[in-house]
Design a protein around this motif. Structure first.
Motif, mmCIF file in Angstrom:
data_model
loop_
_atom_site.group_PDB
_atom_site.id
_atom_site.type_symbol
_atom_site.label_atom_id
_atom_site.label_comp_id
_atom_site.label_asym_id
_atom_site.label_seq_id
_atom_site.Cartn_x
_atom_site.Cartn_y
_atom_site.Cartn_z
ATOM 1 N N SER A 118 44.092 15.760 24.589
ATOM 2 C CA SER A 118 45.289 15.817 25.433
ATOM 3 C C SER A 118 45.304 17.111 26.223
ATOM 4 O O SER A 118 44.889 18.156 25.736
ATOM 5 C CB SER A 118 46.559 15.736 24.592
ATOM 6 O OG SER A 118 46.615 14.518 23.894
ATOM 7 N N GLN A 119 45.813 17.016 27.441
ATOM 8 C CA GLN A 119 45.962 18.228 28.234
ATOM 9 C C GLN A 119 47.415 18.703 28.255
ATOM 10 O O GLN A 119 47.684 19.828 28.639
ATOM 11 C CB GLN A 119 45.441 18.034 29.646
ATOM 12 C CG GLN A 119 46.199 17.032 30.472
ATOM 13 C CD GLN A 119 45.553 16.817 31.824
ATOM 14 O OE1 GLN A 119 44.360 17.019 31.993
ATOM 15 N NE2 GLN A 119 46.345 16.394 32.785
ATOM 16 N N ALA A 120 48.336 17.836 27.812
ATOM 17 C CA ALA A 120 49.746 18.221 27.750
ATOM 18 C C ALA A 120 50.493 17.260 26.832
ATOM 19 O O ALA A 120 50.062 16.127 26.608
ATOM 20 C CB ALA A 120 50.371 18.193 29.142
ATOM 21 N N VAL A 121 51.610 17.751 26.314
ATOM 22 C CA VAL A 121 52.518 16.946 25.495
ATOM 23 C C VAL A 121 53.911 17.133 26.086
ATOM 24 O O VAL A 121 54.306 18.255 26.407
ATOM 25 C CB VAL A 121 52.488 17.392 24.014
ATOM 26 C CG1 VAL A 121 53.435 16.553 23.173
ATOM 27 C CG2 VAL A 121 51.068 17.328 23.460
ATOM 28 N N HIS A 122 54.633 16.045 26.253
ATOM 29 C CA HIS A 122 55.935 16.087 26.923
ATOM 30 C C HIS A 122 57.016 15.484 26.036
ATOM 31 O O HIS A 122 56.764 14.518 25.312
ATOM 32 C CB HIS A 122 55.882 15.267 28.223
ATOM 33 C CG HIS A 122 54.692 15.567 29.071
ATOM 34 N ND1 HIS A 122 54.675 16.571 30.001
ATOM 35 C CD2 HIS A 122 53.466 14.993 29.106
ATOM 36 C CE1 HIS A 122 53.483 16.601 30.590
ATOM 37 N NE2 HIS A 122 52.731 15.652 30.055
ATOM 38 N N SER A 140 49.020 15.066 19.791
ATOM 39 C CA SER A 140 50.278 15.744 20.125
ATOM 40 C C SER A 140 50.522 17.030 19.348
ATOM 41 O O SER A 140 51.400 17.806 19.710
ATOM 42 C CB SER A 140 51.465 14.808 19.887
ATOM 43 O OG SER A 140 51.673 14.617 18.492
ATOM 44 N N GLY A 141 49.788 17.251 18.266
ATOM 45 C CA GLY A 141 50.044 18.419 17.418
ATOM 46 C C GLY A 141 51.237 18.243 16.495
ATOM 47 O O GLY A 141 51.596 19.144 15.753
ATOM 48 N N LEU A 142 51.846 17.048 16.514
ATOM 49 C CA LEU A 142 53.051 16.804 15.721
ATOM 50 C C LEU A 142 52.706 16.124 14.403
ATOM 51 O O LEU A 142 51.856 15.233 14.357
ATOM 52 C CB LEU A 142 54.028 15.922 16.490
ATOM 53 C CG LEU A 142 54.494 16.449 17.848
ATOM 54 C CD1 LEU A 142 55.373 15.418 18.536
ATOM 55 C CD2 LEU A 142 55.223 17.777 17.698
ATOM 56 N N GLN A 143 53.387 16.521 13.364
ATOM 57 C CA GLN A 143 53.314 15.832 12.079
ATOM 58 C C GLN A 143 54.517 14.908 12.041
ATOM 59 O O GLN A 143 55.646 15.338 12.319
ATOM 60 C CB GLN A 143 53.360 16.831 10.930
ATOM 61 C CG GLN A 143 52.165 17.761 10.935
ATOM 62 C CD GLN A 143 52.332 18.916 9.978
ATOM 63 O OE1 GLN A 143 53.445 19.310 9.653
ATOM 64 N NE2 GLN A 143 51.223 19.473 9.541
ATOM 65 N N ASN A 153 53.431 21.376 15.939
ATOM 66 C CA ASN A 153 53.745 22.079 17.168
ATOM 67 C C ASN A 153 52.870 21.487 18.281
ATOM 68 O O ASN A 153 51.656 21.389 18.106
ATOM 69 C CB ASN A 153 53.432 23.572 16.979
ATOM 70 C CG ASN A 153 53.852 24.404 18.152
ATOM 71 O OD1 ASN A 153 53.796 23.989 19.302
ATOM 72 N ND2 ASN A 153 54.262 25.627 17.866
ATOM 73 N N PRO A 154 53.450 21.132 19.426
ATOM 74 C CA PRO A 154 52.643 20.577 20.506
ATOM 75 C C PRO A 154 51.508 21.507 20.944
ATOM 76 O O PRO A 154 50.501 21.039 21.465
ATOM 77 C CB PRO A 154 53.642 20.345 21.644
ATOM 78 C CG PRO A 154 54.961 20.297 20.994
ATOM 79 C CD PRO A 154 54.873 21.159 19.767
#
Length: 152
Positions: free
Chosen positions: A114-118, A75-78, A106-107
């Motif tokens: 992953s191809q997307a984060v929602h 997800s790119g999230l911490q 940051n997503p």
């Protein structure tokens, strides 16, 4: 170090013969919306799901540390883990899920998995994360008064 800083109790993990351990997290924003990932090429048959991944013995990570790693990669999230949510017997693993809150990231920094984060409102979560393997996680979420009352 981040994983060991999480101060909450959790039960021993369920085990199922032939299904290795995995871990992940349900990341909830203060307004109740939930972060969900879309695996690249619908990996594992998932259109959308919660970030998770199997423990790799060579990594030597704990379930908590693995959950933090998987959330960041997918997800790119911490995040900070806040509590135990549930153990979910899935098609290829038994996954320990934690509740988490975003503390950075940051997503746009998601990795290739992953191809997307929602960011999904609670009212849409069951429709969005509809894979049969996610039903136990959704049930555990809805059993939490703090989750159900945090927003829609």
């Amino acid at each position: 170090q981040l994983a060991s800083a999480s101060n909450f109790a959790e039960p021993p993990m369920q085990t199922v013969s032939g299904k290795p351990p995995a871990s992940g997290a349900v990341v909830v924003e203060p307004d109740g919306r939930v972060w969900v990932v879309s695996p690249s090429n619908k990996f594992g048959g998932y259109t959308h799901t919660f970030p998770k991944g199997k423990l790799v013995q060579a990594d030597g990570l704990s379930l908590r540390a693995n959950a933090l790693k998987e959330v960041f990669e997918e997800s790119g999230l911490q995040v900070e883990l806040t509590t135990f949510l549930c153990d979910s017997v899935r098609s290829t693993s038994v996954t320990r899920y934690y509740m988490a809150r975003r503390v950075g990231g940051n997503p746009a920094d998601m990795a290739w998995e992953s191809q997307a984060v929602h960011l999904v409102p609670q009212a849409q979560l069951a429709v969005f994360a509809s894979h049969p393997n996610d039903q136990g996680v959704l049930a555990a979420l809805h059993g939490r008064a703090s989750f159900s009352s945090s927003g829609s």
